[in-house]
Design a protein around this motif. Structure first.
Motif, mmCIF file in Angstrom:
data_model
loop_
_atom_site.group_PDB
_atom_site.id
_atom_site.type_symbol
_atom_site.label_atom_id
_atom_site.label_comp_id
_atom_site.label_asym_id
_atom_site.label_seq_id
_atom_site.Cartn_x
_atom_site.Cartn_y
_atom_site.Cartn_z
ATOM 1 N N PHE A 287 41.566 -24.257 29.635
ATOM 2 C CA PHE A 287 41.268 -25.587 30.167
ATOM 3 C C PHE A 287 40.812 -26.513 29.031
ATOM 4 C CE2 PHE A 287 41.328 -23.207 34.037
ATOM 5 C CZ PHE A 287 41.631 -24.113 35.036
ATOM 6 N N PRO A 288 40.941 -27.830 29.238
ATOM 7 C CA PRO A 288 40.523 -28.786 28.190
ATOM 8 C C PRO A 288 39.083 -28.546 27.743
ATOM 9 C CG PRO A 288 41.708 -29.922 29.940
ATOM 10 C CD PRO A 288 41.520 -28.514 30.406
ATOM 11 N N LYS A 289 38.831 -28.701 26.435
ATOM 12 C CA LYS A 289 37.528 -28.375 25.865
ATOM 13 C C LYS A 289 36.529 -29.519 25.969
ATOM 14 C CE LYS A 289 38.918 -24.333 24.459
ATOM 15 N NZ LYS A 289 38.406 -23.110 25.091
ATOM 16 N N LYS A 290 36.989 -30.674 26.404
ATOM 17 C CA LYS A 290 36.091 -31.823 26.437
ATOM 18 C C LYS A 290 34.920 -31.591 27.377
ATOM 19 C CE LYS A 290 36.086 -36.842 26.961
ATOM 20 N NZ LYS A 290 36.892 -38.055 27.281
ATOM 21 N N TYR A 291 35.200 -30.932 28.506
ATOM 22 C CA TYR A 291 34.148 -30.614 29.479
ATOM 23 C C TYR A 291 34.235 -29.140 29.842
ATOM 24 C CZ TYR A 291 34.118 -35.702 30.122
ATOM 25 O OH TYR A 291 34.062 -37.050 29.919
ATOM 26 N N SER A 292 33.122 -28.570 30.240
ATOM 27 C CA SER A 292 33.146 -27.183 30.711
ATOM 28 C C SER A 292 33.894 -27.114 32.046
ATOM 29 C CB SER A 292 31.710 -26.661 30.896
ATOM 30 O OG SER A 292 31.093 -27.293 32.004
ATOM 31 N N PHE A 293 34.293 -25.902 32.432
ATOM 32 C CA PHE A 293 35.061 -25.742 33.668
ATOM 33 C C PHE A 293 34.274 -26.240 34.876
ATOM 34 C CE2 PHE A 293 36.158 -23.314 37.463
ATOM 35 C CZ PHE A 293 37.527 -23.526 37.535
ATOM 36 N N LEU A 294 32.985 -25.935 34.951
ATOM 37 C CA LEU A 294 32.188 -26.344 36.103
ATOM 38 C C LEU A 294 31.938 -27.847 36.140
ATOM 39 C CD1 LEU A 294 29.517 -23.499 36.418
ATOM 40 C CD2 LEU A 294 31.605 -23.823 37.733
ATOM 41 N N ASP A 295 32.125 -28.539 35.014
ATOM 42 C CA ASP A 295 31.975 -29.989 34.984
ATOM 43 C C ASP A 295 33.263 -30.710 35.375
ATOM 44 O OD1 ASP A 295 29.293 -30.210 34.323
ATOM 45 O OD2 ASP A 295 29.690 -29.956 32.176
ATOM 46 N N GLN A 296 34.362 -29.985 35.422
ATOM 47 C CA GLN A 296 35.643 -30.593 35.764
ATOM 48 C C GLN A 296 35.823 -30.625 37.280
ATOM 49 O OE1 GLN A 296 38.901 -28.892 33.434
ATOM 50 N NE2 GLN A 296 37.471 -28.399 31.779
ATOM 51 N N ASP A 297 36.796 -31.411 37.737
ATOM 52 C CA ASP A 297 37.022 -31.569 39.170
ATOM 53 C C ASP A 297 37.283 -30.232 39.853
ATOM 54 O OD1 ASP A 297 36.718 -34.267 38.860
ATOM 55 O OD2 ASP A 297 38.864 -34.701 38.739
ATOM 56 N N THR A 298 38.022 -29.360 39.185
ATOM 57 C CA THR A 298 38.362 -28.059 39.777
ATOM 58 C C THR A 298 37.128 -27.204 40.023
ATOM 59 O OG1 THR A 298 40.429 -28.139 38.531
ATOM 60 C CG2 THR A 298 39.847 -26.034 39.545
ATOM 61 N N GLY A 299 36.139 -27.319 39.146
ATOM 62 C CA GLY A 299 35.004 -26.413 39.227
ATOM 63 C C GLY A 299 33.759 -26.954 39.881
ATOM 64 N N GLN A 300 33.715 -28.254 40.155
ATOM 65 C CA GLN A 300 32.472 -28.840 40.677
ATOM 66 C C GLN A 300 32.067 -28.263 42.033
ATOM 67 O OE1 GLN A 300 32.816 -33.099 40.568
ATOM 68 N NE2 GLN A 300 32.423 -33.215 38.361
ATOM 69 N N SER A 301 33.049 -27.963 42.890
ATOM 70 C CA SER A 301 32.729 -27.407 44.210
ATOM 71 C C SER A 301 32.195 -25.982 44.123
ATOM 72 C CB SER A 301 33.965 -27.437 45.109
ATOM 73 O OG SER A 301 34.983 -26.599 44.579
ATOM 74 N N LEU A 302 32.355 -25.355 42.945
ATOM 75 C CA LEU A 302 31.919 -23.971 42.776
ATOM 76 C C LEU A 302 30.526 -23.853 42.158
ATOM 77 C CD1 LEU A 302 35.287 -22.558 41.353
ATOM 78 C CD2 LEU A 302 34.506 -22.538 43.721
ATOM 79 N N VAL A 303 29.945 -24.972 41.769
ATOM 80 C CA VAL A 303 28.632 -24.950 41.120
ATOM 81 C C VAL A 303 27.578 -24.244 41.963
ATOM 82 C CG1 VAL A 303 26.731 -26.411 40.335
ATOM 83 C CG2 VAL A 303 29.076 -26.954 39.663
ATOM 84 N N PRO A 304 27.497 -24.474 43.312
ATOM 85 C CA PRO A 304 26.474 -23.766 44.101
ATOM 86 C C PRO A 304 26.556 -22.247 43.993
ATOM 87 C CG PRO A 304 27.406 -25.565 45.392
ATOM 88 C CD PRO A 304 28.237 -25.447 44.151
#
Length: 541
Positions: free
Chosen positions: A340-357
């Protein structure tokens, strides 16, 4: 008062309930059942009005549009609470008529092979008899509604049916008009085979079921309102939980609001998420809501925090790669997230935000190996701030001789380790290293039903100590280490989880007995395997 008289009273109330609606209109009896309504005879008016020559008042609006005095008399005859009857009078009428008729009909045998009722459902026709039909509240209601609709004098039809059930001399059974009733089912879980099994249960009582059909039989029992069969299905499902069935059984428990089943699924997954489900492709099917519940549970079993992290990373990988049909190696999972792009971590990207909890439930401070932390930093999955906080906490703990100032609550923040004690073990142990202190967590089998679990401090110079644990890590020379800990063991026996645990104990661990050894958790059980969990923190000393 004879047995049939309460039913006559109920039927008067019943008629006031069922005679409404237009031909061809269907009303929903439950979520997945539709019943035909009878022709509308009267339009409700806003004001009160008197009924008949008795000058009794009736209210045409909710909660009850029938005869209040008649309903009161019925409740007195049946010892039913009047307030409860007002809340749902139509269900009261049906269930009480069903109870009286089924009670009498169960004592009778079927005198003829000819059916009394033909049920059309799921594109098929099913022939049923009255003694069996009235075991189902749904079918009983359908039958009584058809009885009222299919004749110009429904009262006489019911009277004839009731009089046939009165105790007394054995008489020739009066001819009963064969009824045709229809049931529409919209529940996709109900199959013809499962529905046939549920109807078969009306005749046999203890019908045999396959695990492959139990979900459909459960749905059929729910629709037919066969409580005993429904509970048999629940018990069978609770005892049949596996990685391949956990998802469907849990969703069924939620759908039918069966708390016993959903709770059993949650407890089973708390023990088996890491050691069993996490090693199979069925991990993909675990709903996120269920996974979140399990991750938040203090009873969750894991070998260590890194094992739990790998399981969770694999679950995310399988959610995003639907075509994968085999469990990949951990390196493949890491390579995927690293793409995945290195600019943001996976959990900071749209795909991963719903998985943060989900990942907030992890205790990342329990991952202490430098190699593992470097792996997490390289894969760019977690926000940099998360990893910096973990690294800073480790640094301060090492600087203060192991004191975990960042950890306060043993239940929700403790470092956790586990032993899965299987049938073949007589002893089983692991060595763990934390901030230069080394502990052995150990389980011993004393006889066929007696076990003990404890932890003890060991020296890095002891015989048999694995050199890899201290080769690239710190070694503390402190003679004593204050530890707050709890030991817990769980096992499944006859479908119920047995739990054993110590209190939360604070103890100074030295190098010599007795101070080097913790309190032992003694377990008496026939269950196997035993899931033993060790949770502890190093308080400020």
């Amino acid at each position: 008062m004879s047995e049939s008289q309460p039913a006559f009273i109920m039927y008067l109330a019943f008629l006031s309930v069922v005679h409404f609606g237009k031909p061809g209109i269907w009303v929903r009896l439950k979520k997945d059942i539709a019943l035909p309504l009878l022709p509308k005879q009267h339009r409700a008016r806003l004001e009160r009005r008197m009924v008949g020559s008795t000058n009794r008042w009736r209210f045409p609006r909710e909660p009850f549009s029938g005869d209040l005095l008649g309903l009161s008399q019925m409740c007195k005859a049946l010892n039913v609470d009047f307030e409860e009857a007002l809340k749902n009078p139509d269900r009261l009428c049906i269930s009480q008529i069903q109870k009286i008729l089924s009670g009498n009909l169960e004592k009778k045998t079927i005198r003829s092979g000819e059916a009394d009722v033909i049920l059309t459902c799921l594109g098929s026709k099913w022939e049923l008899h009255q003694p069996q039909l009235f075991q189902s509240e749904t079918l009983a209601k359908l039958y009584l509604m058809a009885l009222a609709q299919g004749t110009t004098s429904p009262t006489k039809e019911l009277e004839r049916l009731l009089r046939a059930q009165l105790p007394g001399k054995v008489k020739e059974r009066p001819p009963i008009k064969k009824m045709i009733i229809s049931l529409k089912i919209n529940d996709p879980l109900v199959t013809k085979v499962a529905f046939a099994t549920a109807l078969k249960n009306l005749y046999l009582g203890e019908v045999e079921m396959d695990m492959d059909d139990v979900l459909g039989v459960l749905a059929s029992a729910h629709i037919l309102q066969l409580s005993s069969l429904f509970q048999r299905c629940v018990a069978m499902m609770v005892n049949g939980l596996t990685p391949s069935t956990i998802k469907d059984f849990y969703l069924a428990g939620c759908k039918y609001k069966e708390e016993q089943l959903t709770t059993a699924c949650e407890k089973w997954l708390e023990m088996n998420l890491v050691p069993l489900v996490g090693t199979q492709i069925h991990l993909r099917k675990i709903p996120q809501e269920l996974l979140h519940k399990v991750l938040r549970s203090p009873r969750l079993f894991t070998f260590n925090e890194y094992h739990l992290l790998k399981t969770l990373l694999l679950w995310v990988f399988l959610q995003l790669n639907h075509r994968i049909q085999t469990v990949p190696v951990h390196e493949t999972v890491l390579a995927f997230f690293n793409s995945f792009p290195k600019k943001y971590s996976f959990l900071d990207q749209d795909t991963g935000q719903s998985l943060v909890p989900l990942f907030l439930c992890l205790r990342l401070h329990g991952i202490i190996k430098g190699k593992t932390l470097e792996e997490l930093r390289h894969v760019n999955f977690f926000p940099e701030s998360w990893l910096l906080r973990v690294t800073a906490n480790h640094y301060h703990a090492l600087e203060s001789g192991g004191d975990m100032a960042h950890v306060k609550d043993l239940t929700t923040q403790a470092m956790r380790f586990g032993l899965l004690f299987n049938q073949e073990y007589t002893t089983h142990s692991e060595i763990i290293a934390i901030y230069g202190f080394f502990f052995e967590i150990k389980g011993i089998k004393h006889d066929t039903t007696s076990y003990s679990f404890y932890m003890q401090r060991v020296r890095h110079t002891d015989l048999g100590f694995p050199s890899s644990l201290c080769e690239h890590g710190p070694v503390s020379l402190r003679a004593e280490r204050l530890v707050k800990y709890e030991i817990r063991a769980q096992t499944l026996v006859d479908g119920k989880w047995q739990e054993f645990r110590t209190n939360q104990i604070t103890q100074k661990f030295g190098f010599v007995k007795p101070s080097c050894k913790s309190h032992a958790l003694k377990v008496q059980t026939v269950g196997i395997p035993i899931y033993a969990s060790f949770s502890f923190i190093f308080p400020i000393s």
